[in-house]
Scaffold this active site. Structure first.
Site, short mmCIF file in Angstrom:
data_model
loop_
_atom_site.label_atom_id
_atom_site.label_comp_id
_atom_site.label_asym_id
_atom_site.label_seq_id
_atom_site.Cartn_x
_atom_site.Cartn_y
_atom_site.Cartn_z
CD1 TRP A 116 29.47 20.94 -14.63
CD2 TRP A 116 31.37 19.88 -15.20
NE1 TRP A 116 29.15 19.65 -14.99
CE2 TRP A 116 30.29 18.99 -15.34
CE3 TRP A 116 32.66 19.45 -15.49
CZ2 TRP A 116 30.47 17.69 -15.77
CZ3 TRP A 116 32.84 18.14 -15.91
CH2 TRP A 116 31.75 17.27 -16.07
CG ASP A 168 21.23 16.74 -8.75
OD1 ASP A 168 22.24 16.90 -9.49
OD2 ASP A 168 20.09 16.57 -9.21
CD GLU A 171 29.11 17.04 -11.63
OE1 GLU A 171 29.65 16.78 -12.68
OE2 GLU A 171 29.71 17.43 -10.62
CD GLU A 325 28.33 9.04 -17.23
OE1 GLU A 325 28.09 9.51 -18.37
OE2 GLU A 325 28.79 9.73 -16.31
C1 BGC Z 1 27.69 12.62 -13.16
C2 BGC Z 1 28.29 12.72 -11.79
C3 BGC Z 1 29.69 12.12 -11.76
C4 BGC Z 1 30.54 12.70 -12.88
C5 BGC Z 1 31.87 11.96 -13.02
C6 BGC Z 1 28.63 13.26 -14.16
O1 BGC Z 1 28.06 13.16 -15.43
O2 BGC Z 1 26.44 13.27 -13.21
O3 BGC Z 1 27.49 11.98 -10.87
O4 BGC Z 1 30.26 12.36 -10.53
O5 BGC Z 1 29.86 12.58 -14.12
O6 BGC Z 1 31.67 10.59 -13.22
#
Ligand code: BGC
Length: 378
Positions: A116, A168, A171, A325
């Protein structure tokens, strides 16, 4: 839902959110992003800045301090990366992800060994910002000795990497430079600068100023910030340029135009999406981003615009008390929900960062009305 209902739900969500964040802080200070989602068992510097900041606002400074300690220890553990970087940069050859500090670690500060993308620098700037908030809250004029070395290592690291393309905050896009990442870097460097000795302070102020000029130089020709340098698109994380990192005031024309584009393209009935092309779980509405826009509105002096966003978040609390989320009621591409569910299971819930952002806005909004009341009685 009538207003009594929403008030009761707000109180419940506030209590539950604090409980969830505190219950998932490990003894060493780290928090996992989501305790029940297979891929989110790591401690991300980005998410955790806000988990620890929420604790700070709600009188749990000890938890914030333990998290600050954890990052400091993790930086010291990986200090060789920072110390070897100048030499590696000088050779001019291609560098690997492992030549840079990670965006996430195991809770004991070990590396994430998966493939990742892990070169993301925003979390280190955010950590400096969090530290400045902590020092201000507990009224310390100086950085405690135990954190000095890691602060200087992080400053040195950021001064070397800020203009190297890296992934970014979602990710993605490792080959680009992202203004929202730069917001965290310049914001953190600027916020901590007043606690540094005069020469380090001058260097930090210069770095923050250089980054700010760079962001302006590469703004979009239409007078707003771009998702990344050279991109035509928009991204909700651009709000960070103002809230909380204060690189630009909320009413700066570039900021206002950016928020207008966000409102036009990725805000739907209280829920804010990450960016128009997002297809992760279809690309739905993210709790953290609705909270961010609400926080921006409060700083802009528009609580009447913040309130409906907070209410939208409150309505997303699931029966088990958790916040997810993202919410999939309105997605950019519904055909992408299934493939992600098959790959990784349902959307992460609880996501600690969602709970933290709710708490932050809940706190700011309550504070806003208290201050207004005091002003009216003065
Ligand atoms: C998000 C990140 C986050 C991570 C853990 C990812 O899917 O894009 O912004 O830091 O999940 O929550």
């Amino acid at each position: 839902m009538d207003s009594t209902d929403i008030t009761a739900k707000r109180t419940l969500l506030t209590d539950t959110s604090l409980e969830i964040i505190m219950a998932h802080q490990h003894a060493g200070g780290a928090f996992v992003a989501s305790p029940s989602f297979s891929q989110y068992g790591y401690s991300w510097l980005r998410d955790n800045t806000y988990n620890a900041y929420a604790l700070l606002l709600y009188g749990q400074e000890e938890g914030t301090m333990r998290y600050l300690n954890w990052v400091s220890g993790t930086v010291l553990k990986h200090r060789l990366i920072i110390e070897q970087l100048p030499g590696k940069l000088e050779t001019g050859g291609p560098l690997a992800n492992s030549d840079f500090l990670g965006a996430r670690y195991t809770v004991d500060g070990g590396n994430d060994e998966s493939d990742w993308p892990n070169f993301q620098i925003d979390g280190y700037g955010s950590w400096l910002w969090l530290l400045s908030q902590y020092l201000e809250k507990i009224q310390l004029q100086e950085i405690p000795g135990k954190w000095l070395e890691s602060v200087h290592l992080v400053l040195q690291y950021l001064s070397m990497v800020w203009n190297i393309p890296n992934s970014d905050c979602w990710e993605e896009h490792p080959d680009h430079i992202h203004p929202s990442t730069l917001a965290c870097v310049a914001g953190g460097v600027k916020a901590i600068s007043r606690y540094l000795d005069p020469s380090a302070r001058a260097a930090a102020e210069t770095l923050a100023g250089t980054i700010r000029s760079f962001i302006i130089q590469y703004s979009h020709p239409s007078g707003r910030f771009p998702k990344y340098i050279g991109s035509e698109s928009i991204d909700a994380s651009l709000i960070w340029l103002s809230t909380p990192y204060k690189i630009f005031p909320a009413d700066h024309p570039l900021m206002r135009n950016t928020v207008k584009a966000i409102e036009r393209q990725i805000l739907e009935e209280g829920g804010v999406k990450r960016y128009p092309e997002d297809t992760y779980y279809g690309g739905g509405q993210w709790i953290i981003l609705s909270a961010w826009l609400a926080w921006y509105y409060l700083e802009e002096g528009s609580p009447e615009k913040a309130r409906p966003l907070l209410d939208w978040i409150i309505r997303q609390q699931k029966d088990d008390g958790t916040l997810p989320e993202q919410v999939l009621a309105r997605t950019n591409d519904p055909s992408m929900i299934r493939p992600w569910e098959e790959r990784w299971g349902p959307v992460a819930a609880p996501l600690l960062w969602s709970h933290a952002m709710y708490l932050i806005v809940d706190y700011q909004l309550s504070g806003y009305y208290t201050i207004q009341k005091e002003k009216n009685h003065a």
